[in-house]
Design a protein around this motif. Structure first.
Motif, PDB file in Angstrom:
ATOM      1  N   PHE A  66       0.825  -1.211   0.000  1.00 56.74           N
ATOM      2  CA  PHE A  66       0.000   0.000   0.000  1.00 56.74           C
ATOM      3  C   PHE A  66       0.861   1.265   0.000  1.00 56.74           C
ATOM      4  CE2 PHE A  66      -3.563  -2.768   1.343  1.00 56.74           C
ATOM      5  CZ  PHE A  66      -4.493  -2.335   0.414  1.00 56.74           C
ATOM      6  N   GLY A  67       2.177   1.108   0.128  1.00 57.56           N
ATOM      7  CA  GLY A  67       3.073   2.242  -0.048  1.00 57.56           C
ATOM      8  C   GLY A  67       3.299   2.571  -1.513  1.00 57.56           C
ATOM      9  N   ILE A  68       2.893   1.671  -2.411  1.00 60.56           N
ATOM     10  CA  ILE A  68       2.996   1.924  -3.849  1.00 60.56           C
ATOM     11  C   ILE A  68       1.817   2.799  -4.267  1.00 60.56           C
ATOM     12  CG2 ILE A  68       3.120   0.882  -6.150  1.00 60.56           C
ATOM     13  CD1 ILE A  68       3.960  -1.741  -4.785  1.00 60.56           C
ATOM     14  N   PRO A  69       2.050   3.970  -4.837  1.00 59.01           N
ATOM     15  CA  PRO A  69       0.924   4.806  -5.271  1.00 59.01           C
ATOM     16  C   PRO A  69       0.006   4.054  -6.233  1.00 59.01           C
ATOM     17  CG  PRO A  69       2.969   6.046  -5.363  1.00 59.01           C
ATOM     18  CD  PRO A  69       3.355   4.621  -5.078  1.00 59.01           C
ATOM     19  N   ALA A  70      -1.281   4.248  -6.091  1.00 58.17           N
ATOM     20  CA  ALA A  70      -2.338   3.668  -6.931  1.00 58.17           C
ATOM     21  C   ALA A  70      -2.809   2.304  -6.465  1.00 58.17           C
ATOM     22  CB  ALA A  70      -1.924   3.595  -8.406  1.00 58.17           C
ATOM     23  N   VAL A  71      -2.179   1.706  -5.446  1.00 59.99           N
ATOM     24  CA  VAL A  71      -2.652   0.419  -4.945  1.00 59.99           C
ATOM     25  C   VAL A  71      -3.916   0.627  -4.104  1.00 59.99           C
ATOM     26  CG1 VAL A  71      -2.159  -1.467  -3.342  1.00 59.99           C
ATOM     27  CG2 VAL A  71      -0.436  -0.761  -5.002  1.00 59.99           C
ATOM     28  N   LYS A  72      -4.955  -0.134  -4.419  1.00 61.90           N
ATOM     29  CA  LYS A  72      -6.228  -0.006  -3.704  1.00 61.90           C
ATOM     30  C   LYS A  72      -6.747  -1.337  -3.145  1.00 61.90           C
ATOM     31  CE  LYS A  72      -8.087   3.381  -3.419  1.00 61.90           C
ATOM     32  NZ  LYS A  72      -7.882   4.470  -2.424  1.00 61.90           N
ATOM     33  N   GLY A  73      -6.037  -2.433  -3.394  1.00 61.99           N
ATOM     34  CA  GLY A  73      -6.505  -3.713  -2.896  1.00 61.99           C
ATOM     35  C   GLY A  73      -5.380  -4.719  -2.753  1.00 61.99           C
ATOM     36  N   PHE A  74      -5.535  -5.655  -1.804  1.00 60.39           N
ATOM     37  CA  PHE A  74      -4.524  -6.673  -1.534  1.00 60.39           C
ATOM     38  C   PHE A  74      -5.227  -7.940  -1.069  1.00 60.39           C
ATOM     39  CE2 PHE A  74      -1.717  -8.863   1.494  1.00 60.39           C
ATOM     40  CZ  PHE A  74      -0.557  -9.013   0.745  1.00 60.39           C
ATOM     41  N   GLU A  75      -4.859  -9.081  -1.644  1.00 58.76           N
ATOM     42  CA  GLU A  75      -5.437 -10.351  -1.203  1.00 58.76           C
ATOM     43  C   GLU A  75      -4.396 -11.455  -1.294  1.00 58.76           C
ATOM     44  OE1 GLU A  75      -8.816 -11.259  -3.640  1.00 58.76           O
ATOM     45  OE2 GLU A  75      -7.617 -11.733  -5.402  1.00 58.76           O
ATOM     46  N   VAL A  76      -4.506 -12.434  -0.393  1.00 55.57           N
ATOM     47  CA  VAL A  76      -3.540 -13.527  -0.304  1.00 55.57           C
ATOM     48  C   VAL A  76      -4.211 -14.843  -0.667  1.00 55.57           C
ATOM     49  CG1 VAL A  76      -1.965 -14.778   1.223  1.00 55.57           C
ATOM     50  CG2 VAL A  76      -2.253 -12.313   1.487  1.00 55.57           C
ATOM     51  N   GLY A  77      -3.491 -15.684  -1.425  1.00 61.46           N
ATOM     52  CA  GLY A  77      -4.020 -17.000  -1.782  1.00 61.46           C
ATOM     53  C   GLY A  77      -5.297 -16.895  -2.587  1.00 61.46           C
ATOM     54  N   ALA A  78      -6.339 -17.549  -2.129  1.00 57.32           N
ATOM     55  CA  ALA A  78      -7.628 -17.493  -2.812  1.00 57.32           C
ATOM     56  C   ALA A  78      -8.328 -16.155  -2.596  1.00 57.32           C
ATOM     57  CB  ALA A  78      -8.523 -18.636  -2.356  1.00 57.32           C
ATOM     58  N   GLY A  79      -7.820 -15.354  -1.671  1.00 55.14           N
ATOM     59  CA  GLY A  79      -8.308 -13.991  -1.484  1.00 55.14           C
ATOM     60  C   GLY A  79      -9.771 -13.891  -1.126  1.00 55.14           C
ATOM     61  N   PHE A  80     -10.469 -12.964  -1.778  1.00 52.80           N
ATOM     62  CA  PHE A  80     -11.867 -12.703  -1.451  1.00 52.80           C
ATOM     63  C   PHE A  80     -12.783 -13.853  -1.853  1.00 52.80           C
ATOM     64  CE2 PHE A  80     -10.238  -8.459  -0.938  1.00 52.80           C
ATOM     65  CZ  PHE A  80     -11.046  -7.904   0.043  1.00 52.80           C
ATOM     66  N   ASP A  81     -12.301 -14.770  -2.685  1.00 49.97           N
ATOM     67  CA  ASP A  81     -13.117 -15.923  -3.057  1.00 49.97           C
ATOM     68  C   ASP A  81     -13.409 -16.827  -1.870  1.00 49.97           C
ATOM     69  OD1 ASP A  81     -13.382 -15.158  -5.659  1.00 49.97           O
ATOM     70  OD2 ASP A  81     -11.809 -16.469  -6.441  1.00 49.97           O
ATOM     71  N   VAL A  82     -12.593 -16.761  -0.813  1.00 48.19           N
ATOM     72  CA  VAL A  82     -12.828 -17.626   0.351  1.00 48.19           C
ATOM     73  C   VAL A  82     -14.161 -17.300   1.016  1.00 48.19           C
ATOM     74  CG1 VAL A  82     -10.354 -17.851   0.766  1.00 48.19           C
ATOM     75  CG2 VAL A  82     -11.636 -16.110   2.016  1.00 48.19           C
ATOM     76  N   ALA A  83     -14.641 -16.073   0.831  1.00 46.73           N
ATOM     77  CA  ALA A  83     -15.911 -15.677   1.443  1.00 46.73           C
ATOM     78  C   ALA A  83     -17.101 -16.364   0.804  1.00 46.73           C
ATOM     79  CB  ALA A  83     -16.080 -14.161   1.355  1.00 46.73           C
ATOM     80  N   LYS A  84     -16.885 -17.023  -0.351  1.00 43.00           N
ATOM     81  CA  LYS A  84     -17.969 -17.698  -1.062  1.00 43.00           C
ATOM     82  C   LYS A  84     -17.953 -19.206  -0.859  1.00 43.00           C
ATOM     83  CE  LYS A  84     -17.154 -14.293  -4.733  1.00 43.00           C
ATOM     84  NZ  LYS A  84     -16.716 -14.122  -6.145  1.00 43.00           N
ATOM     85  N   ARG A  85     -17.099 -19.689   0.066  1.00 44.18           N
ATOM     86  CA  ARG A  85     -16.897 -21.127   0.198  1.00 44.18           C
ATOM     87  C   ARG A  85     -17.293 -21.649   1.571  1.00 44.18           C
ATOM     88  NH1 ARG A  85     -10.668 -21.438  -2.151  1.00 44.18           N
ATOM     89  NH2 ARG A  85     -11.113 -20.686  -4.268  1.00 44.18           N
ATOM     90  N   TYR A  86     -17.494 -22.978   1.611  1.00 45.52           N
ATOM     91  CA  TYR A  86     -17.604 -23.702   2.873  1.00 45.52           C
ATOM     92  C   TYR A  86     -16.185 -23.989   3.375  1.00 45.52           C
ATOM     93  CZ  TYR A  86     -22.553 -24.554   1.882  1.00 45.52           C
ATOM     94  OH  TYR A  86     -23.887 -24.410   1.602  1.00 45.52           O
ATOM     95  N   GLY A  87     -16.068 -24.213   4.663  1.00 45.84           N
ATOM     96  CA  GLY A  87     -14.764 -24.546   5.223  1.00 45.84           C
ATOM     97  C   GLY A  87     -14.170 -25.802   4.613  1.00 45.84           C
ATOM     98  N   SER A  88     -15.039 -26.777   4.329  1.00 42.65           N
ATOM     99  CA  SER A  88     -14.575 -28.032   3.735  1.00 42.65           C
ATOM    100  C   SER A  88     -14.002 -27.825   2.340  1.00 42.65           C
ATOM    101  CB  SER A  88     -15.728 -29.043   3.671  1.00 42.65           C
ATOM    102  OG  SER A  88     -16.835 -28.494   2.955  1.00 42.65           O
ATOM    103  N   GLU A  89     -14.409 -26.749   1.672  1.00 46.53           N
ATOM    104  CA  GLU A  89     -13.892 -26.434   0.339  1.00 46.53           C
ATOM    105  C   GLU A  89     -12.607 -25.627   0.418  1.00 46.53           C
ATOM    106  OE1 GLU A  89     -17.809 -25.802  -2.428  1.00 46.53           O
ATOM    107  OE2 GLU A  89     -17.458 -24.312  -0.863  1.00 46.53           O
TER     108      GLU A  89
END
Length: 353
Positions: free
Chosen positions: A238-261
């Motif tokens: 986020f110290g890089i100008p113009a950066v507005k988002g950061f995600e690791v691994g599967a990122g925000f897609d994890v919010a659409k999954r079951y734990g078993s997935e």
């Protein structure tokens, strides 16, 4: 301090877009490493302006070391100080921005923060120009990490709605980018170029994402709860100008999954604990688990566009139309790939030390 990063490896960036020079001070870098000047130069070229699909501002970005190296070009344990002279500035292009700030830029907020003493030329210390010193520090860190078995690579993951092939989250392999563009898939690179050129011709800009992969980092790096690997990587990204988002691994897609997935089953490979999948992106509880560290960074479209935009006239306090002059990137992600690699290297080496 706001221009400093690191706990064990301290990196201080200085300068402004149109100041006589920009530079970096690196304290705590290991001694005894012969600096590969050829690698450093080629790395700086990847970020430098004046290339295809970027701002026409041309800067050689020649690095001059003022301290930190001995007569043999080896790091000697003293703080490393390196500068790049700014040789191609056109400050008059920014004269109107003091009164009529650019939408989605720092022009207005810097006025609130620093008053009339701020440096508006080229964006001052808010400019992407300040990523060049980060690339100096990052290139040194990349060289040191490579000798210790750590590899870092990045590619343009997307531009607008065009997606490149994704990294394999499990494999330690980092595929090479196509020769003239930071993509894995050459067809996707061509499509991205067309999108960027179309935006440029329309006096507009486009955003995109960069995916980065780090391999060879041993397990056990990182500290809960505010010095986790994700925390430290996110801070420097986020110290890089113009950066507005950061995600690791599967990122925000994890919010659409079951734990078993989403859970990564544990397994044993060559006598070492690994995971079958890597949705966690190589990090659990803020600590590395020996799997590849994979993350994405999202960049906004360059706010400096030639299209007429609505702004305000601060001297008259009324709405006004802004037409921006100057030399700007139609898509910042093209030149940001080495910056992401550099920042990742700085963060990882800081934690490893």
């Amino acid at each position: 301090m706001s221009s400093s990063y690191g706990n064990n490896l301290k990196v201080q960036v200085f300068g402004q877009s149109h100041s006589p020079a920009i530079g970096v001070v690196i304290d705590g870098f290991p001694s005894g490493m012969k600096v590969d000047m050829e690698f450093l130069s080629s790395f700086m070229v990847r970020r430098a302006p004046g290339q295809n699909l970027s701002t026409p501002r041309k800067e050689a970005d020649d690095v001059e070391f003022l301290s930190g190296l001995n007569e043999n070009g080896e790091t000697c344990g003293a703080p490393i100080c390196a500068i790049i002279k700014n040789t191609n500035v056109r400050s008059k292009d920014y004269s109107n921005l003091a009164i009529t700030p650019r939408p989605s830029h720092s022009d207005y907020t810097s006025l609130i923060k620093y008053g009339e003493s701020r440096d508006i030329r080229g964006g001052g210390q808010f400019s992407g120009r300040l990523t060049a010193p980060l690339c100096i520090a990052g290139a040194l860190c990349l060289q040191y990490l490579k000798t210790n078995g750590v590899k870092i690579g990045a590619h343009i993951s997307s531009v607008l709605n065009v997606l490149d092939d994704a990294y394999d989250l499990v494999s330690d392999e980092i595929p090479d980018n196509v020769s003239d563009f930071s993509c894995i898939n050459e067809e996707k690179a061509s499509q991205m170029k067309a999108v960027i050129e179309s935006a440029r011709m329309a006096c507009d800009s486009v955003g995109g994402t960069i995916e980065c992969k780090i391999t060879g980092v041993r397990e056990g790096i990182g500290d809960p709860m505010f010095d986790g690997v994700e925390n430290r990587l996110a801070q420097i990204m986020f110290g890089i100008p113009a950066v507005k988002g950061f995600e690791v691994g599967a990122g925000f897609d994890v919010a659409k999954r079951y734990g078993s997935e989403n859970n990564d089953p544990l397994c044993v490979v060559d006598g070492k604990v690994k995971t079958v999948t890597n949705n966690a992106g190589g990090i659990n509880g803020g600590i590395t688990n020996s799997m590849p560290i994979v993350f994405k960074v999202a960049f906004k479209p360059t706010p400096s566009i030639a299209k007429s935009q609505q702004s305000v006239n601060l001297s008259e306090m009324k709405e006004a139309t802004l037409e921006i002059k100057g030399r700007h990137d139609p898509c910042i992600v093209v030149r940001a790939v080495p910056v992401v690699e550099a920042c990742a290297a700085i963060a990882i080496l800081d934690m490893m030390l």
